[in-house]
Write an enzyme that holds these catalytic residues in place. Structure first.
Site, PDB file in Angstrom:
ATOM      1  N   GLY A  40      40.969  41.656  30.891  1.00 23.32           N
ATOM      2  CA  GLY A  40      40.347  40.517  30.211  1.00 23.32           C
ATOM      3  C   GLY A  40      40.758  39.186  30.802  1.00 23.32           C
ATOM      4  N   CYS A  41      42.016  39.070  31.172  1.00 23.28           N
ATOM      5  CA  CYS A  41      42.515  37.811  31.729  1.00 23.28           C
ATOM      6  C   CYS A  41      41.965  37.560  33.129  1.00 23.28           C
ATOM      7  CB  CYS A  41      44.039  37.811  31.726  1.00 23.28           C
ATOM      8  SG  CYS A  41      44.704  37.942  30.040  1.00 23.28           S
ATOM      9  N   THR A  42      41.768  38.634  33.873  1.00 24.04           N
ATOM     10  CA  THR A  42      41.167  38.512  35.197  1.00 24.04           C
ATOM     11  C   THR A  42      39.705  38.097  35.065  1.00 24.04           C
ATOM     12  OG1 THR A  42      42.703  40.060  36.206  1.00 24.04           O
ATOM     13  CG2 THR A  42      40.556  39.802  37.287  1.00 24.04           C
ATOM     14  N   ALA A  74      39.645  34.376  34.071  1.00 27.20           N
ATOM     15  CA  ALA A  74      40.008  33.496  35.191  1.00 27.20           C
ATOM     16  C   ALA A  74      38.880  33.423  36.205  1.00 27.20           C
ATOM     17  CB  ALA A  74      41.292  33.988  35.856  1.00 27.20           C
ATOM     18  N   LYS A  82      48.086  37.750  29.639  1.00 27.50           N
ATOM     19  CA  LYS A  82      48.904  38.319  30.713  1.00 27.50           C
ATOM     20  C   LYS A  82      48.128  38.315  32.027  1.00 27.50           C
ATOM     21  CE  LYS A  82      52.575  41.011  31.802  1.00 27.50           C
ATOM     22  NZ  LYS A  82      53.555  40.123  32.357  1.00 27.50           N
TER      23      LYS A  82
END
Length: 175
Positions: free
Chosen positions: A67-69, A72, A62
């Site tokens: 975690g995704c930030t 990325a 998401k």
């Protein structure tokens, strides 16, 4: 919104991803989908990206979650190294294109594309997080120019994905 993100983070921390369906040597399913780079929408095609060299296809749950930030940002910081190894990085998420456009600028730092993983892509790569969630697991693939999977790695911790995929594409360059 804040309550939703707290609940989402709690769910993500206790949800283990399914083992990646694609194994070493499998043919990666081709796809064409909407993507974003530097805040602009465009069409992403795996077969077109493979014409330039290997592809790092990393699925993340998401946009704008912790975690995704982190993941990325790490891919953005390593972008020059991936390019030097001849690889294209594409982040994949089930998020809508408007969220991906914003994420491509703010978190991917305009360094690599992110694309929409629709239901057929999620199924083809077996990256659905859980039956009730419309999110992908955190799974990374390295796909060689022949369209074959040479690395498949699933782990909800984002920190190893960049290291493992970069090591693989660098080793391919050395061969």
């Amino acid at each position: 919104m804040r309550k939703f993100l707290i609940v989402l983070c709690a769910v993500l921390s206790f949800t283990s991803p399914a083992a990646a369906a694609l194994k070493l040597g499998d043919t990666a399913p081709d796809f064409t989908t909407q993507g974003a780079l530097a805040g602009k929408a465009f069409t992403v095609s795996l077969s077109k990206a493979l014409k330039k060299g290997p592809v790092v296809l990393y699925f993340f749950p998401k946009t704008f979650t912790s975690g995704c930030t982190i993941e990325a940002n790490m891919f953005a910081e390593a972008s020059a190294q991936f390019r030097a190894a001849g690889a294209t990085v594409i982040g994949m998420s089930a998020d809508n294109i408007e969220s991906l456009k914003k994420f491509s600028t703010e978190e991917c730092r305009d360094e690599f594309a992110v694309a929409r993983a629709d239901a057929s892509i999620v199924k083809g790569y077996d990256v659905r997080m859980a039956p009730v969630l419309k999110m992908t697991s955190r799974t990374s693939y390295v796909i060689n120019q022949s369209g074959r999977v040479v690395l498949s790695y699933s782990d909800m911790n984002p920190k190893e994905h960049v290291k493992r995929t970069l090591e693989m594409v660098q080793s391919m360059r050395a061969d």
